[in-house]
Design an enzyme around this catalytic site. Structure first.
Site, PDB file in Angstrom:
ATOM      1  N   GLY A 185      -1.435   1.196  -4.673  1.00 20.51           N
ATOM      2  CA  GLY A 185      -2.679   0.526  -4.322  1.00 20.51           C
ATOM      3  C   GLY A 185      -3.857   1.198  -4.982  1.00 20.51           C
ATOM      4  N   TYR A 242      10.544  -2.687  -9.503  1.00 17.20           N
ATOM      5  CA  TYR A 242       9.249  -2.411 -10.112  1.00 17.20           C
ATOM      6  C   TYR A 242       8.341  -1.486  -9.309  1.00 17.20           C
ATOM      7  CZ  TYR A 242       4.340  -3.279 -11.295  1.00 17.20           C
ATOM      8  OH  TYR A 242       3.019  -3.119 -11.597  1.00 17.20           O
ATOM      9  N   ASP A 276      11.086  -6.072 -20.174  1.00 14.04           N
ATOM     10  CA  ASP A 276      10.101  -5.960 -19.091  1.00 14.04           C
ATOM     11  C   ASP A 276      10.829  -6.078 -17.756  1.00 14.04           C
ATOM     12  OD1 ASP A 276       7.744  -5.558 -17.784  1.00 14.04           O
ATOM     13  OD2 ASP A 276       6.780  -7.412 -18.436  1.00 14.04           O
ATOM     14  N   SER A 294       6.490   0.560 -16.765  1.00  8.29           N
ATOM     15  CA  SER A 294       7.482   0.242 -15.734  1.00  8.29           C
ATOM     16  C   SER A 294       8.846  -0.115 -16.306  1.00  8.29           C
ATOM     17  CB  SER A 294       6.959  -0.886 -14.851  1.00  8.29           C
ATOM     18  OG  SER A 294       6.490  -1.949 -15.639  1.00  8.29           O
ATOM     19  N   CYS A 305       5.984 -13.593  -2.033  1.00 11.37           N
ATOM     20  CA  CYS A 305       6.326 -12.579  -1.031  1.00 11.37           C
ATOM     21  C   CYS A 305       5.332 -12.676   0.121  1.00 11.37           C
ATOM     22  CB  CYS A 305       6.251 -11.184  -1.643  1.00 11.37           C
ATOM     23  SG  CYS A 305       6.640  -9.899  -0.444  1.00 11.37           S
ATOM     24  N   CYS A 323      13.063  -4.092   0.542  1.00  8.79           N
ATOM     25  CA  CYS A 323      12.527  -4.934  -0.534  1.00  8.79           C
ATOM     26  C   CYS A 323      13.173  -4.578  -1.870  1.00  8.79           C
ATOM     27  CB  CYS A 323      11.022  -4.696  -0.608  1.00  8.79           C
ATOM     28  SG  CYS A 323      10.258  -5.344  -2.083  1.00  8.79           S
ATOM     29  N   ASN A 361       1.668  -0.021   5.437  1.00  8.39           N
ATOM     30  CA  ASN A 361       2.186  -0.681   4.233  1.00  8.39           C
ATOM     31  C   ASN A 361       3.073  -1.822   4.694  1.00  8.39           C
ATOM     32  OD1 ASN A 361       4.760   0.177   1.813  1.00  8.39           O
ATOM     33  ND2 ASN A 361       3.239  -1.427   1.720  1.00  8.39           N
ATOM     34  N   GLY A 362       2.754  -3.024   4.245  1.00 12.42           N
ATOM     35  CA  GLY A 362       3.556  -4.177   4.627  1.00 12.42           C
ATOM     36  C   GLY A 362       2.668  -5.355   4.926  1.00 12.42           C
ATOM     37  N   CYS A 389       0.814  -1.201   0.000  1.00 13.17           N
ATOM     38  CA  CYS A 389       0.000   0.000   0.000  1.00 13.17           C
ATOM     39  C   CYS A 389       0.847   1.251   0.000  1.00 13.17           C
ATOM     40  CB  CYS A 389      -0.866   0.025   1.261  1.00 13.17           C
ATOM     41  SG  CYS A 389      -1.810  -1.472   1.501  1.00 13.17           S
TER      42      CYS A 389
END
Ligand code: AMP
Length: 477
Positions: free
Chosen positions: A38, A253, A356, A294, A393, A247, A112-113, A11
């Site tokens: 998000g 990304y 990509d 991306s 993940c 991370c 977030n997490g 998030c």
């Protein structure tokens, strides 16, 4: 009911302490900048020193708040949240921020997490008679903080942190303060910014720039930062840790290219990933084509390093959300077609390198390779600027279960054949860290290596739809 491990929380969080400002509106703009983190729901909570105000709704930031909502969100301190999760948990009651009350105290939390022991905390809270209303880790950690003891919020949060295992970057709203918290491993980003009139915290620096705040510094792993009328008080992690676990997927990304994490602008880092990718997997080709948006920085890097021209040959409809978010495979596949068109005039007769950032399930690559060929490409060489994603993940990025990850089932050559490419090359782990330019022991790369920085409970591994063999292979450190 939890939906099997609770929803993942990848998030965006935001917070502002700025007396005299329209903090709700600034939060609203901050959330716009964090929309990529998000798209499922968005929410804002504010306090005017006496009362809390909360507004949260499903959908994008642009549709989650009315002018009336923003006017109602009174106060001088605010937090906001953009939420992203998997199927099954996409319900309004799971939207953030969470406002929890106990006696005459209340706090609101944006998270977030992902906690790996969220279910244990939830069970304990339910046994203690706490009326949990959602299936999220966020609500569990908000209650854990509210019920913990200490002389002040910093102490109470520190006590609660001892119970929380996993990834959490938090923006917490009390009646008269804004508090930023990062887990001791620093898995998710969180930064501190300054306005003339106050202070801001945000998942990414891009949100500071959007509202005209100046970047001050990152909130450190394990640090608690309390912002109130006295100013900013920082409480560092009392336990010195030689290793952190930012991370690596944020670098590959997830975070926006105009954000900086650990002093590195992600656009620039991703260009270097592209250059490394060229060195490791050159291709005899006429054009370098990114999968927008991306992979654009890495495709530029690949093109600059190789001298092969960069070209836009895929045009993305930016009004269709991330296909990844679609809950089932059929919708995801349809999403790819809805999302991209190709330019035959650019592709006709050309040998193309398609860049990509990742291949997760393999849903995107195959139809894109096909689309390039249908529009005239003579050859399509797939180049990916991360190593194969072989592990799920559990710490905040919802990728897929192990069974769904194409690289957990197939070798690189088999993936190349499965997506119909003439050749395929992934960036190596060494190449990735050369591009990042920071020591490896500061990162979590569990999705690439299977080495998780926190112990993942076995039942969690099973419940996420993974195979039993996975248990044997997961090493924790
Ligand atoms: P897939 O189609 O399942 O192989 O997913 C790969 C595509 O999804 C790539 O083009 C990525 O840019 C994008 N992607 C990778 N990881 C994520 C994620 N966690 N959330 C949303 N999109 C993602």
């Amino acid at each position: 009911m939890t939906d099997g491990g609770g929803p993942r929380e990848a998030c965006g969080v935001f917070g502002i302490y700025a007396p005299g400002e329209d903090v709700a509106r600034l939060t609203f703009f901050g959330l716009y900048a964090l929309q990529h983190r998000g798209q499922e729901s968005a929410g804002i909570a504010t306090s005017d020193g006496r009362s809390f105000f909360l507004s949260r709704r499903m959908g994008l930031v642009s549709s989650a708040f009315t002018e009336e909502d923003l006017r109602r969100l009174q106060g001088f301190v605010a937090i906001g949240h953009t939420r992203y999760s998997t199927t099954g948990s996409s319900i309004p009651v799971n939207a953030g921020p969470f406002l929890v009350r106990w006696g005459d105290e209340a706090i609101a939390v944006s998270h977030n997490g992902n906690l790996v022991n969220g279910d244990d905390l939830r069970r304990e809270l339910l046994e203690a008679g706490i009326p949990l209303e959602s299936t999220t880790d966020t609500e569990a950690l908000a209650w854990t903080i509210l019920r913990s003891t200490g002389r002040d919020w910093a102490e109470r949060i520190r006590t609660a942190m001892a119970r929380m295992v996993g990834a959490y970057s938090l923006a917490i709203l009390t009646q008269d303060a804004l508090i930023g918290v990062r887990d001791p491993l620093g898995i998710r980003p969180l930064c501190l910014g300054r306005l003339d009139t106050g202070w801001v915290i945000a998942s990414e620096t891009c949100a500071l720039a959007t509202i005209g705040a100046e970047f001050v510094r990152e909130i450190e792993p394990g640090e608690i930062v309390v912002i109130d009328r006295e100013g900013v008080a920082a409480y560092p992690d009392p336990v010195p840790r030689p290793e952190h676990a930012m991370c690596v997927f944020e670098f590959i990304y997830f975070a926006r290219p105009d954000s900086a994490i650990m002093g590195q602008r992600l656009h620039v880092v991703r260009q270097r990933m592209g250059a490394e990718l060229w060195r490791e997997h050159p291709a005899d080709a006429d054009l370098i084509v990114p999968l927008p948006d991306s992979a654009v920085p890495a495709a530029i890097g690949y093109s600059l390093a190789s001298g092969i021209p960069y070209a836009e040959a895929l045009i993305k409809n930016r009004y269709i959300g991330r296909t990844f978010i679609q809950p089932d495979q059929r919708l995801r596949e349809q999403g790819v077609k809805l999302k991209f068109n190709a330019l035959p005039e650019v592709l006709e007769g050309k040998r193309v390198v398609l860049v990509d950032d990742t291949i997760v399930r393999g849903t995107t690559s195959r139809p894109i390779v096909e689309l390039l060929r249908q529009n005239g490409a003579r050859e399509v060489h797939m180049r990916v600027h991360s190593p194969p994603i072989r592990w799920p993940c559990y710490l905040g990025v919802d990728m897929a279960t192990r069974d769904e990850l194409i690289a957990a089932r197939l070798s690189v050559e088999e993936i190349g054949r499965a997506i119909g490419a003439d050749s395929i090359g992934y960036l190596s782990l060494d190449g990735l860290f050369r591009a990042i330019g920071l020591p490896r022991q500061r990162f979590c790369a569990a999705c690439l290596t299977g080495r998780y920085p926190v112990p993942v409970p076995p039942e969690r591994l099973l419940r996420r739809g993974s195979r039993v063999q996975e248990l044997a292979s997961v090493r924790s450190s």
